[in-house]
Design a protein around this motif. Structure first.
Motif, PDB file in Angstrom:
ATOM      1  N   LEU A  10      12.156  77.061 159.202  1.00 28.71           N
ATOM      2  CA  LEU A  10      11.806  75.701 159.622  1.00 28.71           C
ATOM      3  C   LEU A  10      10.293  75.522 159.690  1.00 28.71           C
ATOM      4  CD1 LEU A  10      12.737  72.924 160.570  1.00 28.71           C
ATOM      5  CD2 LEU A  10      12.869  73.829 162.906  1.00 28.71           C
ATOM      6  N   ARG A  11       9.618  76.559 160.159  1.00 30.68           N
ATOM      7  CA  ARG A  11       8.155  76.498 160.249  1.00 30.68           C
ATOM      8  C   ARG A  11       7.527  76.362 158.857  1.00 30.68           C
ATOM      9  NH1 ARG A  11       3.957  80.900 162.863  1.00 30.68           N
ATOM     10  NH2 ARG A  11       2.334  79.413 163.302  1.00 30.68           N
ATOM     11  N   GLU A  12       8.069  77.114 157.902  1.00 30.40           N
ATOM     12  CA  GLU A  12       7.555  77.049 156.525  1.00 30.40           C
ATOM     13  C   GLU A  12       7.812  75.691 155.892  1.00 30.40           C
ATOM     14  OE1 GLU A  12       9.423  80.391 154.682  1.00 30.40           O
ATOM     15  OE2 GLU A  12       7.920  81.832 155.424  1.00 30.40           O
ATOM     16  N   ARG A  13       8.949  75.087 156.240  1.00 35.68           N
ATOM     17  CA  ARG A  13       9.300  73.781 155.664  1.00 35.68           C
ATOM     18  C   ARG A  13       8.491  72.639 156.254  1.00 35.68           C
ATOM     19  NH1 ARG A  13      15.689  72.728 155.090  1.00 35.68           N
ATOM     20  NH2 ARG A  13      14.799  70.701 154.535  1.00 35.68           N
ATOM     21  N   THR A  14       8.166  72.737 157.535  1.00 31.23           N
ATOM     22  CA  THR A  14       7.503  71.614 158.213  1.00 31.23           C
ATOM     23  C   THR A  14       6.046  71.858 158.571  1.00 31.23           C
ATOM     24  OG1 THR A  14       8.151  72.398 160.404  1.00 31.23           O
ATOM     25  CG2 THR A  14       9.702  70.936 159.257  1.00 31.23           C
ATOM     26  N   GLY A  15       5.680  73.145 158.722  1.00 34.46           N
ATOM     27  CA  GLY A  15       4.315  73.458 159.154  1.00 34.46           C
ATOM     28  C   GLY A  15       4.126  73.287 160.652  1.00 34.46           C
ATOM     29  N   GLY A  17       4.572  74.094 164.806  1.00 36.35           N
ATOM     30  CA  GLY A  17       4.380  75.319 165.568  1.00 36.35           C
ATOM     31  C   GLY A  17       5.686  76.058 165.823  1.00 36.35           C
ATOM     32  N   MET A  18       5.569  77.347 166.099  1.00 31.82           N
ATOM     33  CA  MET A  18       6.751  78.194 166.275  1.00 31.82           C
ATOM     34  C   MET A  18       7.626  77.721 167.440  1.00 31.82           C
ATOM     35  SD  MET A  18       6.802  82.341 166.366  1.00 31.82           S
ATOM     36  CE  MET A  18       5.860  82.402 164.847  1.00 31.82           C
ATOM     37  N   MET A  19       6.997  77.419 168.578  1.00 29.45           N
ATOM     38  CA  MET A  19       7.768  76.980 169.740  1.00 29.45           C
ATOM     39  C   MET A  19       8.424  75.626 169.493  1.00 29.45           C
ATOM     40  SD  MET A  19       7.710  79.489 171.681  1.00 29.45           S
ATOM     41  CE  MET A  19       8.634  78.737 173.025  1.00 29.45           C
ATOM     42  N   ASP A  20       7.715  74.750 168.766  1.00 28.47           N
ATOM     43  CA  ASP A  20       8.295  73.442 168.424  1.00 28.47           C
ATOM     44  C   ASP A  20       9.510  73.612 167.520  1.00 28.47           C
ATOM     45  OD1 ASP A  20       6.462  71.871 169.876  1.00 28.47           O
ATOM     46  OD2 ASP A  20       4.981  72.058 168.270  1.00 28.47           O
ATOM     47  N   CYS A  21       9.420  74.557 166.580  1.00 29.14           N
ATOM     48  CA  CYS A  21      10.532  74.816 165.665  1.00 29.14           C
ATOM     49  C   CYS A  21      11.741  75.365 166.430  1.00 29.14           C
ATOM     50  CB  CYS A  21      10.108  75.800 164.577  1.00 29.14           C
ATOM     51  SG  CYS A  21       8.958  75.095 163.377  1.00 29.14           S
ATOM     52  N   LYS A  22      11.470  76.280 167.352  1.00 28.41           N
ATOM     53  CA  LYS A  22      12.557  76.861 168.142  1.00 28.41           C
ATOM     54  C   LYS A  22      13.236  75.789 168.992  1.00 28.41           C
ATOM     55  CE  LYS A  22      13.614  80.743 171.182  1.00 28.41           C
ATOM     56  NZ  LYS A  22      13.080  81.861 171.980  1.00 28.41           N
ATOM     57  N   LYS A  23      12.420  74.921 169.587  1.00 29.70           N
ATOM     58  CA  LYS A  23      12.950  73.842 170.417  1.00 29.70           C
ATOM     59  C   LYS A  23      13.796  72.884 169.573  1.00 29.70           C
ATOM     60  CE  LYS A  23      10.060  72.134 173.449  1.00 29.70           C
ATOM     61  NZ  LYS A  23       8.947  71.324 174.012  1.00 29.70           N
ATOM     62  N   ALA A  24      13.305  72.569 168.364  1.00 26.97           N
ATOM     63  CA  ALA A  24      14.031  71.655 167.475  1.00 26.97           C
ATOM     64  C   ALA A  24      15.382  72.232 167.078  1.00 26.97           C
ATOM     65  CB  ALA A  24      13.186  71.369 166.233  1.00 26.97           C
ATOM     66  N   LEU A  25      15.424  73.516 166.750  1.00 24.17           N
ATOM     67  CA  LEU A  25      16.685  74.166 166.354  1.00 24.17           C
ATOM     68  C   LEU A  25      17.657  74.247 167.537  1.00 24.17           C
ATOM     69  CD1 LEU A  25      15.174  76.946 164.092  1.00 24.17           C
ATOM     70  CD2 LEU A  25      16.840  75.227 163.341  1.00 24.17           C
ATOM     71  N   THR A  26      17.118  74.474 168.721  1.00 26.28           N
ATOM     72  CA  THR A  26      17.963  74.522 169.922  1.00 26.28           C
ATOM     73  C   THR A  26      18.580  73.154 170.189  1.00 26.28           C
ATOM     74  OG1 THR A  26      16.546  76.241 170.861  1.00 26.28           O
ATOM     75  CG2 THR A  26      18.004  75.094 172.390  1.00 26.28           C
ATOM     76  N   LYS A  27      17.745  72.105 170.078  1.00 21.62           N
ATOM     77  CA  LYS A  27      18.211  70.727 170.318  1.00 21.62           C
ATOM     78  C   LYS A  27      19.272  70.302 169.317  1.00 21.62           C
ATOM     79  CE  LYS A  27      15.373  68.901 173.594  1.00 21.62           C
ATOM     80  NZ  LYS A  27      15.828  68.114 174.768  1.00 21.62           N
ATOM     81  N   THR A  28      19.195  70.840 168.099  1.00 20.47           N
ATOM     82  CA  THR A  28      20.108  70.405 167.037  1.00 20.47           C
ATOM     83  C   THR A  28      21.171  71.461 166.720  1.00 20.47           C
ATOM     84  OG1 THR A  28      18.556  71.243 165.359  1.00 20.47           O
ATOM     85  CG2 THR A  28      18.352  68.920 165.990  1.00 20.47           C
TER      86      THR A  28
END
Length: 307
Positions: A10-15, A17-28
């Motif tokens: 997800l980080r590679e696809r969107t650029g 931050g790591m914590m933001d990516c983790k939060k996004a995956l958790t939310k979804t």
């Protein structure tokens, strides 16, 4: 369970931050596409894409406590001077200067990871990312410094609407408005005369030796006799000190006084020793290599992208 591999993808696809990516995956619930959408909705993916653009405009902001015993200075950059006058951007810079006056952070990375003074549910980094997404320009917190003093006073001066910011610290055992005014005057002096050092003792010795060598070659090239070259070199070194050392500079408000003589006068007036302790001067964008854009090429590039 959210895997490290999913966060990395997800980080590679969107650029983002790591914590933001983790939060996004958790939310979804680990749904990659929904996570991308979540980040875009939050403006986090868009902010990451802007991160490569050069931010050399912005503001230098200072803050001093009421008792003038603690202070902070910060430089926050953006891409255009138009954004530098944005009210949200200016409030962000003011809040960071206040935070800098009491922070325990030693690096910018630690500073932006700390809780934001106006909303402690967010870090400075998160607030910055949201600001980037809202305003639409790359921004960054470039540097900060903190001053604390047990006695005396800290003065600040902002020049050119935030183009230059200065803090100057003066020590004195007696509390007096005289010291407050002196600290403010010294901050103005630093802004105007741009000293590199506090005094001769703080001058980098390698820099002095380099200056000596340059002056020696200059004198010899001028055809001066070898026996008077050394005297000429030392004379020029003294002149160099007057240019680069704050206490040796001529006071901009009164050319009849140097800063050291001004401080001596204040010591005599108050009946106790007064000493200039230190100063810091930030000039917006100094040292940042600005990208030169060819306007015609830029328009052509945008037209190509629009096809």
């Amino acid at each position: 369970m959210i895997t490290a591999q999913a966060v990395k993808e997800l980080r590679e696809r969107t650029g983002a931050g790591m914590m933001d990516c983790k939060k996004a995956l958790t939310k979804t619930d680990g749904d990659m596409e929904k996570a991308v959408e979540f980040l875009r909705e939050k403006g986090l993916a868009a902010a990451a894409k802007k991160a490569g653009r050069i931010a050399a405009e912005g503001l230098v902001e200072t803050y001093i406590s009421e008792d003038k015993r603690s202070a902070g200075i910060v430089e926050v950059n953006c891409e255009t001077d138009f954004v530098a006058i944005n009210a949200d951007f200016q409030e962000f810079a003011k809040n960071l200067a206040k935070m800098a006056s009491s922070t325990d952070a030693k690096t910018v990375e630690e500073f932006v990871a700390s809780k934001y003074i106006a909303d402690e549910t967010k870090t400075v980094s998160e607030v910055l990312t949201n600001l980037i997404a809202t305003i639409g320009e790359n921004m960054n917190v470039r540097r900060f410094e903190k001053f604390t003093s047990e006695n005396g006073s800290i003065g600040s001066y902002i020049h050119g609407g935030g183009r230059i910011g200065v803090l100057a610290q003066v020590s004195c055992e007696k509390d007096s408005e005289v010291i407050d005014v002196l600290a403010k005057d010294l901050a103005m002096q630093v802004a105007a005369a741009n000293p590199l050092y506090l005094n001769e003792a703080s001058v980098d010795q390698d820099a002095i030796e380099k200056e000596r060598e340059i002056y020696r070659v200059q004198a010899l090239n001028e055809g001066k006799p070898e026996k008077i070259v050394d005297k000429m070199v030392e004379g020029r070194i003294k002149k160099y000190y007057k240019e680069v050392c704050l206490v040796d500079q001529v006071w901009v408000k009164n050319p009849d006084l140097t800063i050291s003589k001004l401080v001596a006068e204040k010591s005599k007036e108050l009946g106790v020793p007064v000493e200039v302790v230190r100063f810091v001067r930030f000039e917006k964008g100094e040292g940042i290599e600005k990208k030169e854009e060819n306007f015609a090429e830029e328009v052509a590039k945008q037209m190509q992208q629009g096809k």
